[in-house]
Design an enzyme around this catalytic site. Structure first.
Site, PDB file in Angstrom:
ATOM      1  N   TYR A 145       0.787  -1.275   0.038  1.00  0.00           N
ATOM      2  CA  TYR A 145      -0.070   0.068   0.096  1.00  0.00           C
ATOM      3  C   TYR A 145       0.863   1.260   0.011  1.00  0.00           C
ATOM      4  O   TYR A 145       0.719   2.257  -0.856  1.00  0.00           O
ATOM      5  CB  TYR A 145      -1.004   0.024   1.234  1.00  0.00           C
ATOM      6  CG  TYR A 145      -1.820   0.979   1.219  1.00  0.00           C
ATOM      7  CD1 TYR A 145      -2.909   1.308   0.501  1.00  0.00           C
ATOM      8  CD2 TYR A 145      -1.770   1.966   2.554  1.00  0.00           C
ATOM      9  CE1 TYR A 145      -3.789   2.272   0.680  1.00  0.00           C
ATOM     10  CE2 TYR A 145      -2.532   2.986   2.509  1.00  0.00           C
ATOM     11  CZ  TYR A 145      -3.652   3.227   1.577  1.00  0.00           C
ATOM     12  OH  TYR A 145      -4.592   4.341   1.837  1.00  0.00           O
ATOM     13  N   ASN A 190     -14.313  -1.697  13.792  1.00  0.00           N
ATOM     14  CA  ASN A 190     -14.051  -2.730  14.751  1.00  0.00           C
ATOM     15  C   ASN A 190     -14.500  -2.356  16.192  1.00  0.00           C
ATOM     16  O   ASN A 190     -15.509  -3.201  16.639  1.00  0.00           O
ATOM     17  CB  ASN A 190     -12.655  -3.291  14.989  1.00  0.00           C
ATOM     18  CG  ASN A 190     -12.103  -4.244  13.890  1.00  0.00           C
ATOM     19  OD1 ASN A 190     -12.844  -4.747  13.094  1.00  0.00           O
ATOM     20  ND2 ASN A 190     -11.040  -4.802  14.227  1.00  0.00           N
ATOM     21  N   GLY A 207      -1.880  -0.483  22.844  1.00  0.00           N
ATOM     22  CA  GLY A 207      -2.683   0.529  22.755  1.00  0.00           C
ATOM     23  C   GLY A 207      -2.038   1.969  22.928  1.00  0.00           C
ATOM     24  O   GLY A 207      -2.657   3.041  22.881  1.00  0.00           O
TER      25      GLY A 207
HETATM   26  P1  NAD Z   1     -12.587   1.888   0.100  1.00  0.00           P
HETATM   27  O1  NAD Z   1     -12.093   0.454   0.303  1.00  0.00           O
HETATM   28  O2  NAD Z   1     -14.095   2.170   0.921  1.00  0.00           O
HETATM   29  O3  NAD Z   1     -12.880   2.545  -1.260  1.00  0.00           O
HETATM   30  C1  NAD Z   1     -12.111   2.221  -2.294  1.00  0.00           C
HETATM   31  C2  NAD Z   1     -12.875   1.828  -3.645  1.00  0.00           C
HETATM   32  O4  NAD Z   1     -11.836   1.634  -4.544  1.00  0.00           O
HETATM   33  C3  NAD Z   1     -13.724   0.556  -3.419  1.00  0.00           C
HETATM   34  O5  NAD Z   1     -15.017   1.274  -3.581  1.00  0.00           O
HETATM   35  C4  NAD Z   1     -13.264  -0.314  -4.422  1.00  0.00           C
HETATM   36  O6  NAD Z   1     -14.018  -1.376  -4.979  1.00  0.00           O
HETATM   37  C5  NAD Z   1     -12.654   0.621  -5.441  1.00  0.00           C
HETATM   38  N1  NAD Z   1     -11.468  -0.066  -6.277  1.00  0.00           N
HETATM   39  C6  NAD Z   1     -10.241  -0.545  -5.847  1.00  0.00           C
HETATM   40  N2  NAD Z   1      -9.538  -0.817  -6.788  1.00  0.00           N
HETATM   41  C7  NAD Z   1     -10.007  -0.635  -7.679  1.00  0.00           C
HETATM   42  C8  NAD Z   1      -9.783  -0.786  -9.265  1.00  0.00           C
HETATM   43  N3  NAD Z   1      -8.818  -1.533  -9.547  1.00  0.00           N
HETATM   44  N4  NAD Z   1     -10.598  -0.524 -10.207  1.00  0.00           N
HETATM   45  C9  NAD Z   1     -11.836   0.049  -9.814  1.00  0.00           C
HETATM   46  N5  NAD Z   1     -12.211   0.508  -8.453  1.00  0.00           N
HETATM   47  C10 NAD Z   1     -11.385  -0.076  -7.711  1.00  0.00           C
HETATM   48  O7  NAD Z   1     -11.462   2.946   1.066  1.00  0.00           O
HETATM   49  P2  NAD Z   1     -11.962   4.457   1.293  1.00  0.00           P
HETATM   50  O8  NAD Z   1     -11.696   4.518   2.843  1.00  0.00           O
HETATM   51  O9  NAD Z   1     -13.167   4.843   0.788  1.00  0.00           O
HETATM   52  O10 NAD Z   1     -10.726   5.091   0.553  1.00  0.00           O
HETATM   53  C11 NAD Z   1     -10.819   5.777  -0.498  1.00  0.00           C
HETATM   54  C12 NAD Z   1      -9.290   6.335  -1.221  1.00  0.00           C
HETATM   55  O11 NAD Z   1      -8.891   7.236   0.014  1.00  0.00           O
HETATM   56  C13 NAD Z   1      -8.258   5.108  -1.243  1.00  0.00           C
HETATM   57  O12 NAD Z   1      -7.537   5.472  -2.446  1.00  0.00           O
HETATM   58  C14 NAD Z   1      -7.254   5.261   0.058  1.00  0.00           C
HETATM   59  O13 NAD Z   1      -6.081   4.852  -0.232  1.00  0.00           O
HETATM   60  C15 NAD Z   1      -7.600   6.760   0.261  1.00  0.00           C
HETATM   61  N6  NAD Z   1      -7.367   6.841   1.891  1.00  0.00           N
HETATM   62  C16 NAD Z   1      -8.368   6.696   2.939  1.00  0.00           C
HETATM   63  C17 NAD Z   1      -8.235   6.874   4.101  1.00  0.00           C
HETATM   64  C18 NAD Z   1      -9.317   6.720   5.200  1.00  0.00           C
HETATM   65  O14 NAD Z   1      -9.074   6.613   6.123  1.00  0.00           O
HETATM   66  N7  NAD Z   1     -10.515   6.197   4.703  1.00  0.00           N
HETATM   67  C19 NAD Z   1      -7.237   7.200   4.768  1.00  0.00           C
HETATM   68  C20 NAD Z   1      -5.747   7.352   3.688  1.00  0.00           C
HETATM   69  C21 NAD Z   1      -6.167   7.348   2.381  1.00  0.00           C
HETATM   70  N1  UDP Z   2      -6.278  -1.372  15.946  1.00  0.00           N
HETATM   71  C1  UDP Z   2      -6.606  -2.113  17.122  1.00  0.00           C
HETATM   72  N2  UDP Z   2      -7.795  -3.099  17.161  1.00  0.00           N
HETATM   73  C2  UDP Z   2      -8.509  -3.112  16.060  1.00  0.00           C
HETATM   74  C3  UDP Z   2      -8.234  -2.452  14.805  1.00  0.00           C
HETATM   75  C4  UDP Z   2      -7.231  -1.718  14.794  1.00  0.00           C
HETATM   76  O1  UDP Z   2      -5.913  -1.740  18.339  1.00  0.00           O
HETATM   77  O2  UDP Z   2      -9.399  -3.896  16.322  1.00  0.00           O
HETATM   78  C5  UDP Z   2      -5.234  -0.286  15.916  1.00  0.00           C
HETATM   79  C6  UDP Z   2      -4.268  -0.684  14.861  1.00  0.00           C
HETATM   80  O3  UDP Z   2      -3.086  -1.686  15.458  1.00  0.00           O
HETATM   81  C7  UDP Z   2      -3.477   0.587  14.489  1.00  0.00           C
HETATM   82  C8  UDP Z   2      -4.760   1.552  14.988  1.00  0.00           C
HETATM   83  O4  UDP Z   2      -5.638   0.699  15.717  1.00  0.00           O
HETATM   84  O5  UDP Z   2      -2.771   0.968  15.459  1.00  0.00           O
HETATM   85  C9  UDP Z   2      -5.350   1.967  13.518  1.00  0.00           C
HETATM   86  O6  UDP Z   2      -5.772   1.130  12.647  1.00  0.00           O
HETATM   87  P1  UDP Z   2      -6.480   1.143  11.232  1.00  0.00           P
HETATM   88  O7  UDP Z   2      -6.639  -0.399  10.768  1.00  0.00           O
HETATM   89  O8  UDP Z   2      -7.863   1.760  11.547  1.00  0.00           O
HETATM   90  O9  UDP Z   2      -5.627   2.114  10.267  1.00  0.00           O
HETATM   91  P2  UDP Z   2      -4.310   2.331  10.213  1.00  0.00           P
HETATM   92  O10 UDP Z   2      -3.844   3.706  10.712  1.00  0.00           O
HETATM   93  O11 UDP Z   2      -3.291   1.460  10.861  1.00  0.00           O
HETATM   94  O12 UDP Z   2      -4.194   2.333   8.519  1.00  0.00           O
END
Ligand code: NAD
Ligand code: UDP
Length: 317
Positions: A145, A190, A207
């Protein structure tokens, strides 16, 4: 504007579709449902300005008509998802980024890449500024990732420098809200799921690791502002209020009146788990006039209400 949102059926993508439609724009969502869900966008079909294309963006694709902006949010985002889908994650970060950039170039459209705070890895700078290069293990389990997103950022900058494309990079910090999958393994679903069942919350490690949690509407507001800007360097979008995971567990247990407490659990996930994370949002404030507006108690309450409805639906269905 006519806006294409790759990953539009995901958690963040579906909220972004909703926001642009509410602002009167036309939205084309593109998704292959690998981690997203049709139910996230079902309610949008009644809007004549909304359409959907089922498409894997790692395969080159074309769309009829003009497009003003391509927003690429397509990627597995939960650690559980990308640990299960390592090759798909690398491919969407690389091929998927190239293909959506080529589409933006062909259409003369603006482009936004949804990058992540994970490009900072397990950071040695705190809080993290955009100028920090990061501390990523290139062969660790999370690298599929982290490195895919770092490659994607490099690709976007190259298209900007070589072709003069109007590109934007957002580094998103932990974001939560309705439409996260109950079983996506991230800490918010979770903990809320466990708390609503009256079970102890599973804390990985000791934690003491920290995160800073942002409500989804704040993120969407930041994305819309960034696309409308003429700024091309990466911008952190996140909520700088930082909590240990233990403190976060206490907040969830309080809001849900869960007496079951916590349980410490070991997890494969702990390898390379960032120990601290907090955005420096000076750039977002200065360049976009952006700052988060929804505090944790309010955002979590909305999220708890959503998961409560989802659990009830699951029991009925
Ligand atoms: P999510 O998994 O809910 O959404 C991602 C979407 O992309 C899904 O609908 C999935 O089906 C689609 N997808 C994945 N691979 C694909 C492909 N090859 N072709 C077409 N569609 C595809 O995740 P999210 O939390 O909504 O994240 C959205 C974006 O934001 C991601 O790029 C993620 O890396 C970024 N992001 C999210 C967070 C967060 O906390 N939610 C944090 C950092 C970055
Ligand atoms: N984590 C946890 N319990 C859970 C799920 C996640 O303690 O059931 C912790 C995990 O180890 C990390 C933080 O919570 O330190 C955030 O995890 P998350 O998967 O939400 O996203 P990340 O920031 O790691 O991408």
């Amino acid at each position: 504007m006519r806006i294409l949102i790759a990953g539009g059926a995901g958690f963040v993508g579906s909220h972004l579709c909703e926001r642009y439609l509410a602002d009167g724009h036309t939205v084309i969502a593109v998704d292959n449902f690998i981690t997203g869900a049709a139910k996230n966008i079902d309610h949008l079909y009644t809007n004549p300005n909304f359409s959907f294309i089922e498409q894997d963006i790692t395969v080159p694709f074309d769309v009829e008509g003009s497009i003003d902006a391509v927003l690429n949010l397509a990627s597995p985002a939960s650690p559980i998802d990308y640990l299960e889908l390592p090759l798909e994650t690398l491919k969407v970060g690389s091929y998927g980024t190239h293909n959506t950039l080529d589409l933006a170039r062909e259409k003369g459209a603006a482009y936004l890449l949804a990058s992540t705070s994970e490009v900072y890895g397990d950071p040695l700078q705190h809080p993290q500024q955009e100028s920090y290069f990061g501390n990523v293990n290139p062969i660790g389990v999370r690298s599929v990732y982290d490195e895919a997103k770092r490659y994607a950022e490099a690709t976007v900058m190259a298209y900007h420098r070589v072709y003069g494309l109007n590109t934007h990079i957002v580094r998103i910090f932990n974001t939560y809200g309705p439409r996260m999958r109950l079983n996506d393994g991230r800490v918010v679903p979770n903990f809320v799921d466990q708390a609503l069942r009256g079970e102890p919350l599973t804390v990985y490690g000791d934690g003491q690791q920290t995160r800073s949690f942002q409500y989804v509407s704040d993120l969407v507001d930041g994305l819309v502002r960034l696309v409308a800007s003429d700024y091309h360097e990466p911008v952190n979008i996140g909520n700088p209020v930082e909590l240990t995971i233990l403190q976060f567990a206490e907040v969830v247990n309080q809001l849900t009146d869960n007496p079951a407490g916590i349980v410490y659990k070991s997890s494969l996930r702990i390898s390379d788990d960032p120990q601290i994370r907090k955005p420096d949002i000076t750039r977002a404030r200065e360049v976009l006039g952006w700052q988060p507006r929804v505090d944790l108690a309010e955002g979590l309450q909305r999220t708890i209400d959503y998961f409560q409805r989802e659990q009830t639906r699951g029991l009925q269905g």
